[in-house]
Structure formats: structure tokens, C-alpha cells
Design a protein around this motif. Structure first.
Motif, mmCIF file in Angstrom:
data_model
loop_
_atom_site.group_PDB
_atom_site.id
_atom_site.type_symbol
_atom_site.label_atom_id
_atom_site.label_comp_id
_atom_site.label_asym_id
_atom_site.label_seq_id
_atom_site.Cartn_x
_atom_site.Cartn_y
_atom_site.Cartn_z
ATOM 1 N N LEU A 1 67.069 -2.920 -47.680
ATOM 2 C CA LEU A 1 67.522 -1.602 -48.128
ATOM 3 C C LEU A 1 68.497 -1.810 -49.283
ATOM 4 O O LEU A 1 69.522 -2.471 -49.143
ATOM 5 C CB LEU A 1 68.220 -0.835 -47.007
ATOM 6 C CG LEU A 1 68.623 0.607 -47.346
ATOM 7 C CD1 LEU A 1 67.389 1.464 -47.602
ATOM 8 C CD2 LEU A 1 69.462 1.213 -46.229
ATOM 9 N N LEU B 1 62.971 5.646 -52.405
ATOM 10 C CA LEU B 1 63.248 6.751 -51.487
ATOM 11 C C LEU B 1 64.087 7.817 -52.193
ATOM 12 O O LEU B 1 65.189 7.537 -52.656
ATOM 13 C CB LEU B 1 63.977 6.227 -50.251
ATOM 14 C CG LEU B 1 64.416 7.267 -49.208
ATOM 15 C CD1 LEU B 1 63.207 7.986 -48.616
ATOM 16 C CD2 LEU B 1 65.238 6.596 -48.105
ATOM 17 N N THR B 2 63.571 9.029 -52.256
ATOM 18 C CA THR B 2 64.250 10.144 -52.917
ATOM 19 C C THR B 2 64.555 11.251 -51.915
ATOM 20 O O THR B 2 63.809 11.433 -50.954
ATOM 21 C CB THR B 2 63.382 10.714 -54.058
ATOM 22 O OG1 THR B 2 63.992 11.893 -54.592
ATOM 23 C CG2 THR B 2 61.996 11.098 -53.552
ATOM 24 N N ARG C 1 66.742 2.922 -52.528
ATOM 25 C CA ARG C 1 67.066 4.280 -52.095
ATOM 26 C C ARG C 1 67.897 5.049 -53.111
ATOM 27 O O ARG C 1 68.740 4.477 -53.809
ATOM 28 C CB ARG C 1 67.791 4.262 -50.747
ATOM 29 C CG ARG C 1 69.215 3.738 -50.752
ATOM 30 C CD ARG C 1 69.832 3.842 -49.359
ATOM 31 N NE ARG C 1 71.141 3.214 -49.285
ATOM 32 C CZ ARG C 1 72.291 3.867 -49.371
ATOM 33 N NH1 ARG C 1 72.276 5.181 -49.532
ATOM 34 N NH2 ARG C 1 73.437 3.229 -49.293
ATOM 35 N N CYS D 1 70.491 8.896 -44.174
ATOM 36 C CA CYS D 1 69.411 7.908 -44.065
ATOM 37 C C CYS D 1 68.781 7.817 -42.681
ATOM 38 O O CYS D 1 67.589 7.536 -42.568
ATOM 39 C CB CYS D 1 69.919 6.532 -44.491
ATOM 40 S SG CYS D 1 70.069 6.349 -46.286
ATOM 41 N N ILE E 1 63.162 -0.991 -49.608
ATOM 42 C CA ILE E 1 63.388 0.415 -49.955
ATOM 43 C C ILE E 1 64.497 0.474 -50.995
ATOM 44 O O ILE E 1 65.630 0.057 -50.737
ATOM 45 C CB ILE E 1 63.796 1.254 -48.723
ATOM 46 C CG1 ILE E 1 62.704 1.195 -47.650
ATOM 47 C CG2 ILE E 1 64.073 2.693 -49.124
ATOM 48 C CD1 ILE E 1 63.113 1.850 -46.337
ATOM 49 N N HIS F 1 64.160 9.790 -60.458
ATOM 50 C CA HIS F 1 63.503 9.110 -59.341
ATOM 51 C C HIS F 1 62.003 8.957 -59.615
ATOM 52 O O HIS F 1 61.436 7.875 -59.435
ATOM 53 C CB HIS F 1 63.713 9.898 -58.046
ATOM 54 C CG HIS F 1 65.148 10.148 -57.716
ATOM 55 N ND1 HIS F 1 65.544 11.063 -56.765
ATOM 56 C CD2 HIS F 1 66.297 9.620 -58.214
ATOM 57 C CE1 HIS F 1 66.858 11.081 -56.699
ATOM 58 N NE2 HIS F 1 67.340 10.221 -57.562
ATOM 59 N N GLY G 1 66.109 11.749 -43.831
ATOM 60 C CA GLY G 1 66.098 10.330 -43.534
ATOM 61 C C GLY G 1 64.940 9.882 -42.663
ATOM 62 O O GLY G 1 63.976 10.623 -42.423
ATOM 63 N N GLY H 1 74.137 4.679 -54.468
ATOM 64 C CA GLY H 1 72.787 4.741 -55.028
ATOM 65 C C GLY H 1 72.926 5.163 -56.474
ATOM 66 O O GLY H 1 72.589 6.283 -56.838
#
Length: 839
Positions: free
Chosen positions: A316, A230-231, A282, A289, A280, A242, A301, A173
Motif C-alpha cells: 500500500l 485507488l481513487t 492510493r 481505507c 495499491i 487520478h 474503502g 497521498g
């Protein structure tokens, strides 16, 4: 010859200098900037550096280093001088990065699919299966669009001969693109003329490609695709990025608790119900997750995430298990793998590496330790890089023993003397080691697009060989020159359609609504506490304060939680003549104002307010965020006297008023805004009722003496004086702060606003209006006979008894409404929150 500050710049010999070929001769693509820089007087450069520092502080740009004393408010470090790369060099670099991204994506497809690389001996199985980053539950999952590696970053550095080498691959990520964008916004304003005249590539095209690519991968025939970011949450070191990226890209910023999986489909918990999530992006590590199949103790997650991926119901980015490619031990195998999977030679060479799990490599490492850097072979190992030439005696012997005991756990890399670039420190230019992180993402055409810029990364001190933001490193904006003038890009669509209009206001996560609600509550609590403590401190400082007057004020502060019962003894019987008692009382009041470690203090509530604001930063305008950011720092300076406390309170009050103005005049009136207002009004209803109870319950001979501070603390003293032009009396005072529906600081006003917004929210979001909670209170307030306060003695006390019951009912109503709002809109436990039809 260089002039001004350039004349004093002394680059280290034996290193490639990004700016100069040799002293006095700037590189061709640097010449224009060097000429401008050399022409600035030192005072102007100091001003520009101060502009950069101030912009970082005003925007709240932070990088949270764990265990750092500044915690979540540690400012991002940005050098004001850019790093400049020529157009020709960038063309070669960007093509090499795009190829490397294609290669790593193909490797992930193989490792989690047929595993031909292992079968053909191109990769040792121990190097893959021996590390925790290989996620067995992800084997066989086919991501939508065939994209395992959606976003990719590569740390590259230049050797003394000027060649670029890949130092590290960031596949899980990758962070930093948002910081690169923030750096660009600030530095381009610090040097606007040079930025324009040098034809620097804008960055917006990269982020637009990211939007378009995610929309293509997540395309749905029956509904507009919803992408979320997603953070892990605000305690993550890159949380600022983020929030910044989510706002810039237009994606809801969510945490794991905001999402749920039903029937192998991911849904976002919004204030309007559950809405399907199609993609998402991420920033959460692999193992956190999905607690059902990965790390069982993860609270970050989404249970069932891997099931949704197997069913092909969500995109994802990046795929689970992509972190397996972050091992530096893979570098030596990449050239052969590139020819096998892509049929091409590897364009971006990796720094020379030897995985000690192979006997020939181990032998070479032990024989050339002084020329190498020892690193962990797997990202999950917590070990700093060790420079072989620095190891002596016993320390060297222990390192060799560790390698021999677990050779597969270590990789040795060539010691590359990193290039250097000038940084502005101590009002002069100093050389520092520098590298860059280059970003790419999957493009809509199936290839990869490379950001025409990068995150410049600079060592914190002279002589440091390791560049790490965790170790106090600096950052730089990286300018990529174009061959011709560039066109400024934007993320705005050329034309909006009906689907875009239909999506307005329906994607607010429940957690965002909850934090807006508590942002409103804490904002009003801070304002209420500041007014109350100002009234108390001003009386402590004056010579005409009387005991009962001050005693009532302190009792009100205890009732509302700003003072505690432990403070009761210290202020009991406090009189102006009692110097010792006054000093103790002054200390208690200052503590109630400025001690963040004391529950209920104004400072503690300010921190809670700042936390809630940080959770919804993407919902706040830049000016609103600046006001909130400065508000959180107002009580950081130690306060040692009443005068200092009163000055600090005045600043807090000004910030509170500014924030209230932003809430009413700067935010869209959607359901998120309404929860902010609901929070403010519920908090004010409870606080007002509790405050007014103090004089209502007081003895008759002291009640009148409390009306002055009561009107001050409820921000109604000016209105009272304008209306009556006389000393406060019980009947007009109670009418103004309890029953006057035109006074925004009256109990009845709060009830009216709450009824209006509760009804509107219930109607729009599909819930019944809580009439039984608030309507009876509204009727009793409206029907209350104020003529009863004209009586005296027992009749007056009976009327006050009725009012006392009414005020306690108002407190209960506020607390019950707060619980009901949480149950209905934030926790999704009430029956009307039905699952939307799945397309």
C-alpha cells in the motif's frame, strides 16, 4: 533594457523575483526565454494563451472545488509562462528533498514501530498521539520492502534572500504530479522552440521509476504483479489527475467497491472474475481505507484492508497512518531527529515554527504575534492560516484566548514574504506570489528519486499570501534546466515478454465494464431522444402539422420517458391555430430537450453519459474523450425558441454520430468494448420496440399518418425512400424497422447483434449463454408471417395484435437482459464467478 511586454512588468519591491535580478536584467537561466518572450508581439502571446486555455478545455483538465457552481467541470487553471530553475540550483534542491523523504520514511518506521523518538524525548507524545492522523490499528504493521512513505511531496517557497524553505510536507497521498505532467504537455507545446533549446529535463523518467519501484515491492514468484490506483471517485477534487495518472502509468483505476479481501488477500473484481492485487497506489485518505478498523461509515474503502497489510499480502503506497507527519508542528523537531535517524544535518530547512504546546514556544508566540502566521497543529483541524499582523482589537484578543485555551492545537510559523513570478493576465505580465510542490518516490535501489520538475503554484490575486488551488490559485509548469541536451524518455518497455501478452484484456474492473455498458445505453438514449424531439419540434414549427400526427409523436415521447404525464394536458388538442397551446407545447418540448433537472430529458441523459464516460476516461482515446467532453456541454447554452432547439439538436446528433464512430472504429474489441455495444443494443431494442408500439396501437384511421415520423425517429426514412420512392405504407415500413436484419435501426438487427455478443461474452468470461431470454424472441421474429399485413380490417388488426405482443416481449427481453448482465458480470453474485487460485 527589456522590450515589449517585459518593459511593462512591475515586480513588487522587497520580494525575490524569479525572472529578474532587477528591472531590465533577467537572471542567467531565464535570459533565453526572456529574449524570446520580449520578441513576441502581443497578438502572438494572446494566441499562445488561447492555445493553453483551449488545450485545458479540450483535454477536460479539471480541479473540482467543493460547492463550486461549475462542480466536476471546473477547469484547471494554468498560466502559460513556465517557472525556470537552473541546473545547479536544482541539484541542491533535489538532494535535499530526497533526504527529507528518507527522514520521514524513517520517522514513520519508528512511530509505528519501536517509538524510540518518543522515548528519547525527540518528539513530544502529545504531538503524535494528540492528533487523529495517528492510526493506532496500523501500529506494528511492517510494510513490504520497509517502505512506509512511497511517494512524497514537499511544498517549498523562496524567501526574499533567495533561500528555499519547506512550507508543508505531503505524506498521505500527495497530489499534483499528474497535473505537473499535464502542465508540461501543454506548456511545452505553447513554447516548443524555447523548450528544446533550453535543454529542459523530461518527466517520464520519474514515472518510469515509480512503475519499476512498485513492481519490485510487489514482486511475486508465481504471477505478474498487478498494481491499481485507488481513487475516492469522480467527486474528489483531483479526480482528473487520478484518471490521467492511471492511464499514463498503465494501472487500472479502481474505487473501493472494485476491490474485495478474501483470506487476507486483496482482489480486483474484473469481468473475468477475481484477480489478485499486489500493490495499491492510493489517493484515498487514511481513515476511509478500511471501514472494519478505521472509519466505520466509510463507503469508499475496502473492508479487511488492514488484515491484508498485516499478512504482508499487498503493498500500500503510502502506508496507513502516514498523514501523521503532515503536521507543521513537527518542523522544529526535524533537525535533531534527522541527526538521530540518518546521522546527517537536515539539508532542506523548514520555515521557523513554534508549537504552542511547549510553554517556552507559547510565550514566544504571544510576544511576537505580528511577525507570525498562526496555523492548526493538526491536519484534521479546519482552520485557515491567520496572519498575526492582520489581527486587531477584539479579533486579536479572541485569537489569543483560543491559543491559551488549547495551546497544543496551534503552531506559529515565521511570516515568509514569498517570491514572485510573472503571470500572463489581462494581456500583460503581472507579479504574483509563487511556490512549488516537488515530488519524490521510493526508488528500486532503496533511496528516493525526485521528479525533475514540479507543480508551480501561484496566488490568485496580487497581495495574496496564501497559495491555494481551492481558493482559485493558478498553476505553472516548472522547467528544470539540464547541463547538456537531454534524451527524451518513454514509459514503454524496451521489449515485451510473454507475461505482458498474457495480461492483455484480463484486468478490466467490473465497475469499468458497468460504466461502459451504461455509456452505451445513455449514448443511444440521447440519440433516440434527440431524433424524436427533432421530429416533434419540426412539426410544431411547420404549418402543415396535423393533430393526430403530432399527437402520436408526443405519445411516443411520453412512452419513452422524454415527456411526462404532466405534459399531457398542455399538448392535448394542440393544433397549429391554437397559439397558446403551441407555446405551451413548445416550452414542454424544449424542457424535455434542455432541462438537466428534469428526469428523462436529453440534457439529463447527457449528464449521465458524461458521468459514465468520466468513470472510464482511461479507456478512451484522447479524440474520443474530446468528443464526449464537448457533447456534455452542447446544451449548456439557454434555449428560448424552436429554431434554437432544432439547431442544438443538430449539434447533439453530430456529436452522437461522431461518438458512435469512435466506438466502432477507435476502441479495441475486448470485453470492455463488447459491454459498450451490449449497452447500446439493449437500449436500442427497448427504445425501438416502445417507439413502434405507438402507431401499432393507434386507431386505424390515424396509423398511416404516423409512419412518416416513425421512420424519421428510427433513422430509416432515407432507406425507405431509396427503396420504395413513395409515401410510407404500413407493410414496407414495419418490415424495414422490425424485421429487416440488414437495417441497424431494426428490432431484428438488435436481436441478432445481442445474440452474437452475448454468446461470445459468455464463452470468454465463463458464463452460460442466456438462451431462454433471447432465442425465443429471435425465432418469433424470424417466423412472423408478413403476408398477414396484406389483409384489411379485422385480419390486419389481428396481425397488429400479434406484433404488439411481440414488441412488448422485446421490451421485456431488453430489460431482463440488462438485469442479467448486471447480475453476472458486475455484482459477482452468480455461481460461475469463482475465486482464482491464490499464489
Amino acid at each position: 533594457m527589456p522590450t515589449g511586454i517585459l518593459h511593462d512588468y512591475r515586480p513588487h519591491s522587497g520580494r525575490y523575483d524569479e525572472m529578474f535580478v532587477r528591472r531590465g536584467e533577467a537572471r542567467p537561466h531565464w535570459r533565453l526565454f526572456a529574449e524570446r518572450l520580449g520578441g513576441f508581439p502581443s497578438e502572438e502571446l494572446v494566441q499562445r494563451a488561447e492555445f493553453v486555455r483551449g488545450a485545458i478545455e479540450a483535454d477536460g483538465v479539471s480541479y473540482n472545488v467543493y460547492a463550486d457552481p461549475q462542480g466536476m467541470r471546473r477547469p484547471w487553471e494554468l498560466d502559460m509562462l513556465p517557472l525556470i530553475i537552473s541546473a545547479d540550483e536544482w541539484q541542491t534542491l533535489s538532494a535535499a528533498i530526497a533526504q527529507r523523504a528518507r527522514l520521514l520514511n524513517a520517522m514513520l518506521a519508528d512511530l509505528y514501530g519501536p517509538q524510540a523518538l518518543l522515548a528519547e524525548g525527540l518528539l513530544p507524545p502529545a504531538l503524535v498521539f494528540g492528533q487523529h492522523a495517528f492510526r493506532w490499528p496500523a501500529r506494528g504493521i511492517q510494510p513490504l520492502g520497509g517502505v512506509w512513505l512511497f511517494s512524497y511531496a514537499c511544498d517549498i517557497a523562496r524567501a526574499p534572500d533567495g533561500r528555499w524553505w519547506a512550507i508543508a510536507d505531503r505524506c498521505q497521498g500527495p497530489s499534483g504530479a499528474g497535473y505537473a505532467l499535464q502542465n508540461r504537455i501543454i506548456v511545452s507545446r505553447a513554447f516548443p522552440v524555447a523548450f528544446r533549446d533550453m535543454h529542459i529535463h523530461p518527466l517520464a523518467s520519474y514515472f518510469r521509476a515509480m512503475q519499476e519501484s512498485l513492481a519490485r515491492l510487489a514482486a511475486s514468484a508465481n504471477e505478474s504483479p498487478l498494481t491499481v490506483l485507488l481513487t475516492p471517485g469522480p467527486y474528489n477534487e483531483t479526480y482528473f489527475e487520478h484518471a490521467f495518472l492511471a492511464r499514463y502509468l498503465g494501472f487500472p483505476l479502481v474505487e473501493g467497491q472494485d476491490l474485495t479481501v478474501r483470506d487476507h488477500t486483496v482482489f480486483l473484481k474484473t469481468l473475468r472474475g477475481l484477480r489478485r492485487v499486489h500493490a495499491i497506489l492510493r489517493r484515498l485518505d487514511d481513515d476511509f481505507c478500511d471501514p472494519l478498523e478505521l472509519r466505520a461509515d466509510s463507503a469508499l474503502g475496502i473492508p479487511g484492508m488492514l488484515g491484508a497489510l498485516r499478512a504482508g499480502r499487498v503493498v500500500l503506497a503510502n502506508a496507513i497512518g502516514s498523514g501523521v507527519l503532515e503536521s507543521g508542528a513537527l518542523f522544529g523537531f526535524l533537525p535533531a531527529i534527522c541527526e538521530r535517524l540518518l546521522g546527517e544535518k537536515l539539508a532542506m530547512p523548514s520555515v521557523a515554527s513554534w508549537w504552542c504546546g511547549e510553554p517556552p514556544a507559547l510565550k514566544y508566540v504571544l510576544g511576537h504575534l505580528d511577525e507570525l502566521v498562526i496555523k492548526p497543529a493538526f491536519p484534521s483541524m479546519h482552520m485557515d492560516a491567520v496572519f498575526g499582523h492582520q489581527l486587531k482589537g477584539e479579533e486579536r484578543r479572541r485569537m489569543i484566548e483560543r491559543i491559551l485555551a488549547q495551546p497544543h492545537a496551534y503552531v506559529a510559523q515565521e511570516w515568509v514574504r514569498l517570491a514572485q513570478a510573472p503571470v500572463w493576465r489581462h494581456q500583460r505580465l503581472l507579479p504574483r506570489s509563487v511556490g512549488i510542490r516537488v515530488f519524490s518516490c521510493a526508488a528500486a535501489d532503496g533511496g528516493y528519486i525526485v521528479m525533475p520538475g514540479a507543480l508551480g503554484r501561484v496566488a490568485a490575486n496580487a497581495g495574496m499570501e496564501v497559495i491555494s488551488m481551492q481558493r482559485g490559485g493558478l498553476s505553472k509548469d516548472t522547467w528544470i534546466q539540464a547541463q547538456a541536451p537531454v534524451t527524451r524518455a518513454t514509459l514503454l518497455k524496451r521489449r515485451l515478454g510473454v507475461d505482458d501478452l498474457a495480461r492483455n484484456g484480463v484486468d478490466i474492473p467490473s465497475r469499468v465494464g458497468e460504466n461502459l455498458f451504461w455509456l452505451g445505453r445513455y449514448a443511444d438514449r440521447v440519440e433516440h431522444g434527440a431524433r424524436l424531439l427533432r421530429a416533434a419540434l419540426s412539426r410544431v414549427a411547420s404549418s402543415d402539422a396535423d393533430g393526430p400526427n403530432l399527437a402520436g409523436l408526443l405519445e411516443a415521447a411520453r412512452r419513452l420517458g422524454f415527456l411526462t404525464d404532466d405534459d399531457k394536458e398542455s399538448d392535448k388538442d394542440s393544433e397549429p391555430a391554437a397559439t397558446g397551446a403551441d407555446n405551451t407545447l413548445e416550452h414542454d418540448l424544449i424542457t424535455a430537450l434542455a432541462d438537466p433537472g428534469r428526469a428523462g430529458s436529453v440534457a439529463a441523459n447527457l449528464r449521465a453519459l458524461a458521468f459514465s464516460a468520466g468513470q472510464v476516461r482511461e479507456r478512451l482515446s484522447l479524440d474520443n474523450w474530446h468528443a464526449l467532453n464537448s457533447l456534455g456541454q452542447l446544451l449548456d447554452t439557454p434555449i428560448g425558441s424552436t429554431d434554437q432547439a432544432l439547431f442544438a439538436i443538430d449539434r447533439v446528433m453530430q456529436a452522437c454520430i461522431s461518438m458512435a464512430g469512435f466506438a466502432h472504429d477507435d476502441m479495441t474489441r475486448d470485453e470492455g468494448w463488447r459491454f459498450l455495444i451490449l449497452g447500446r443494443r439493449i437500449e436500442r431494442l427497448e427504445g425501438l420496440a416502445g417507439l413502434i408500439l405507438t402507431p401499432v396501437e393507434a386507431a386505424p384511421d390515424t396509423r398511416e399518418q404516423m409512419l412518416e415520423w416513425l421512420l424519421e425517429a428510427t433513422n430509416s426514412i432515407v432507406t425507405y425512400r431509396a427503396r420504395y420512392r413513395r409515401a410510407p405504407e404500413l407493410l414496407p415500413a414495419l418490415h424495414l424497422i422490425v424485421f429487416d436484419r440488414s437495417n441497424p435501426h431494426a428490432v431484428s438487427f438488435q436481436v441478432d447483434i445481442l445474440r452474437e455478443y452475448l454468446a461470445l461474452t459468455a464463452r470468454e468470461l465463463g458464463h452460460p449463454y442466456p438462451s431462454l431470454m433471447i432465442d425465443p424472441l429471435a425465432r418469433r421474429l424470424e417466423d412472423f408471417d408478413l403476408t398477414r399485413f396484406e389483409a384489411e380490417d379485422e385480419s390486419l388488426e389481428l396481425a397488429l395484435g400479434t406484433l404488439r405482443t411481440l414488441l412488448r416481449e422485446a421490451i421485456d427481453c431488453a430489460q431482463n437482459l440488462s438485469d442479467e448482465v448486471h447480475r453476472r458480470y458486475f455484482t459477482h453474485t452468480s455461481r460461475p464467478m469463482l475465486l482464482r487460485r491464490v499464489a
